[in-house]
Design a protein around this motif. Structure first.
Motif, mmCIF file in Angstrom:
data_model
loop_
_atom_site.group_PDB
_atom_site.id
_atom_site.type_symbol
_atom_site.label_atom_id
_atom_site.label_comp_id
_atom_site.label_asym_id
_atom_site.label_seq_id
_atom_site.Cartn_x
_atom_site.Cartn_y
_atom_site.Cartn_z
ATOM 1 N N ARG A 154 42.293 -7.309 -12.563
ATOM 2 C CA ARG A 154 42.433 -5.944 -11.943
ATOM 3 C C ARG A 154 43.712 -6.042 -11.347
ATOM 4 N N GLU A 155 44.678 -5.084 -11.271
ATOM 5 C CA GLU A 155 45.704 -5.046 -10.373
ATOM 6 C C GLU A 155 45.683 -4.226 -9.194
ATOM 7 N N GLU A 156 45.964 -4.855 -8.304
ATOM 8 C CA GLU A 156 45.347 -4.099 -6.827
ATOM 9 C C GLU A 156 46.602 -4.337 -5.945
ATOM 10 N N HIS A 157 47.101 -3.341 -5.277
ATOM 11 C CA HIS A 157 48.386 -3.565 -4.448
ATOM 12 C C HIS A 157 49.352 -4.501 -4.805
ATOM 13 N N GLY A 158 49.807 -4.346 -6.088
ATOM 14 C CA GLY A 158 50.837 -5.532 -6.533
ATOM 15 C C GLY A 158 50.547 -6.916 -6.855
ATOM 16 N N ALA A 159 49.027 -7.070 -6.841
ATOM 17 C CA ALA A 159 48.610 -8.369 -6.949
ATOM 18 C C ALA A 159 47.401 -8.319 -8.404
ATOM 19 N N ARG A 209 43.589 -9.563 -9.263
ATOM 20 C CA ARG A 209 42.420 -10.079 -9.029
ATOM 21 C C ARG A 209 41.524 -10.398 -10.147
ATOM 22 N N ARG A 226 49.015 -14.517 -10.146
ATOM 23 C CA ARG A 226 49.919 -14.085 -9.670
ATOM 24 C C ARG A 226 50.732 -13.278 -10.928
#
Length: 229
Positions: free
Chosen positions: A134-139, A141, A166
């Motif tokens: 999952r892409e969350e706030h530019g990162a 997970r 990353r």
């Protein structure tokens, strides 16, 4: 507030011979002065001067093993920064020219310690589509799933100081692929399992038929156009 010394880094990467040496080291291996001199098309004496400047800038470190001195990138952070610079540096016309020049390297390659190129981008897209990432706030997970073990990845029980997965902007595709510890595990597993093999080109990799079948079974990828062995 302390101002970052971008001027020192700028001077270090402003010479074409030095950037060629850095690109050579992006494979993640260590090389001697003579090997890097040959890669950059300069004399060993000139290479020594270039390497000293790169060391002073904190981009390269030297290690003595026996009679030889080997040079390598100072760490994964340096490799990540260089990959991002490569992605934003060229204009569109130059970008297309670089892709033509890269040839096989642009298709399946390594970026320091993880997969890069169209294959890595496709794998990352599949991981996101399947909900494994999952892409969350530019990162990124990672989400627990049975497919991770098939890719050689054991998810950490607790988050560490550094991101496990990353996002890394691919310099040829201008899209994200996975870097960090997860990226390293996937590449190591692909090499150990014979899914990819080292190419004659330094950073290039060859996707094998068993590797293509494995990625199709695990992630539903169609890699026929990339298989070379």
């Amino acid at each position: 507030m302390i101002t970052p010394r971008f001027d020192i880094l700028g001077q270090a990467i402003s010479d074409a011979s030095r950037t060629q040496m850095l690109c050579e080291l992006m494979e993640g291996r260590a090389y001697t002065n003579k090997e890097l001199a040959a890669a950059a098309g300069v004399t060993p004496q000139t290479a020594s001067a270039h390497l000293r400047l790169l060391q002073d800038a904190g981009l390269v470190v030297a290690e003595k093993r026996g009679r030889c001195v080997y040079h390598r990138l100072a760490g994964a952070e340096v490799a990540h920064a260089l990959e991002q610079l490569a992605a934003i540096a060229p204009a569109d016309s130059l970008h297309r020219a670089q892709r033509r020049k890269a040839g096989d390297l642009a298709q399946v390659r390594s970026c320091y310690d993880h997969l890069a190129g169209p294959l890595a981008v496709a794998m990352t897209r599949a991981l996101l589509d399947r909900g494994m990432l999952r892409e969350e706030h530019g990162a990124f997970r990672a989400v627990p799933a049975g497919e991770w073990l098939k890719l050689g990845v054991v998810l950490p029980e607790k988050p560490g100081r550094q991101p496990f997965a990353r996002p890394c902007l691919d310099w040829t595709e201008r899209k994200l692929h996975v870097a960090g510890p997860m990226g390293r595990l996937i590449l190591d597993h692909a090499l150990d399992s014979g899914w990819v093999k080292r190419h004659r080109h330094k950073r290039g990799l060859v996707l094998t038929a068993p590797g293509a079948r494995a990625l199709e079974q695990i992630l539903g990828l169609s890699c026929g156009g990339l298989v070379a062995a």
